[in-house]
Design an enzyme around this catalytic site. Sequence first.
Site, PDB file in Angstrom:
ATOM      1  N   ALA A  68       0.842  -1.194   0.000  1.00  0.00           N
ATOM      2  CA  ALA A  68       0.000   0.000   0.000  1.00  0.00           C
ATOM      3  C   ALA A  68       0.876   1.242   0.000  1.00  0.00           C
ATOM      4  CB  ALA A  68      -0.925   0.011   1.215  1.00  0.00           C
ATOM      5  N   ASP A  69       0.315   2.313  -0.516  1.00  0.00           N
ATOM      6  CA  ASP A  69       0.976   3.611  -0.450  1.00  0.00           C
ATOM      7  C   ASP A  69      -0.093   4.650  -0.150  1.00  0.00           C
ATOM      8  OD1 ASP A  69       3.598   5.005  -0.835  1.00  0.00           O
ATOM      9  OD2 ASP A  69       2.386   6.173  -2.223  1.00  0.00           O
ATOM     10  N   THR A  70       0.237   5.627   0.692  1.00  0.00           N
ATOM     11  CA  THR A  70      -0.739   6.617   1.133  1.00  0.00           C
ATOM     12  C   THR A  70      -0.210   8.023   0.893  1.00  0.00           C
ATOM     13  OG1 THR A  70      -1.599   5.122   2.847  1.00  0.00           O
ATOM     14  CG2 THR A  70      -2.083   7.459   3.107  1.00  0.00           C
ATOM     15  N   GLY A 105      -3.377   3.680  -2.152  1.00  0.00           N
ATOM     16  CA  GLY A 105      -3.351   2.701  -3.232  1.00  0.00           C
ATOM     17  C   GLY A 105      -3.018   1.341  -2.650  1.00  0.00           C
TER      18      GLY A 105
END
Length: 205
Positions: A68-70, A105
């Site tokens: 995940a990426d934030t 994401g």
Amino acid sequence: MAIILASKSPRRQELLKLLGVDFTIHTADIDETMDPALPPEQEVARVGEEKAEAVAAQCASEDIVIAADTIVVVDGQILGKPKSEADAVRMLSLLSGRRHEVMTGLTVLQGGYMQRCVVRTGIEFRPLSDREIRAYVATGEPMDKAGAYGIQGGASIFVRHLDGDYFCVMELPLCPLAEMLRACGVQVLGDDGKGNSGPQKSRRS
């Protein structure tokens, strides 16, 4: 088959434990620089996908990789992790008294199949004084967080309104993640996903 979280974030690790699955940690070493000329949701999805692919390249084909990426987005500007205390002050001053979006994401990758989504949550901050911004930055909490704040920590008193998925703001949206894992046949709270209409796998290009 192993479940692997492609993140060193303690927040993501604690959240994944809530799903009751056994997992190991394997961090991804990639360039997370985003192109400001491209849509933020496209870029956060790309970085999450690249994290998953970098870790999956070192795993068995049956292993499940979660990545995940934030990011925080205000006026179309992407705010990642602050580079310095001054940068953290700048970010929080931008967010003061305004609405912004948090985008995470999320990618689940197993062998030749990938599931991914971008979860978006709207946040409105009350107006913040310069004094409280600097006091919060001095705690050190903002320095490893997108947008320079942690909703579960001291910045909880900044949030006037939230519209969307709270766990997206904490960097790992659990509802879509549980559905993705079930689509891979993983039991989450006793349910292996058979017969449900959750997210579908798609073949990687």
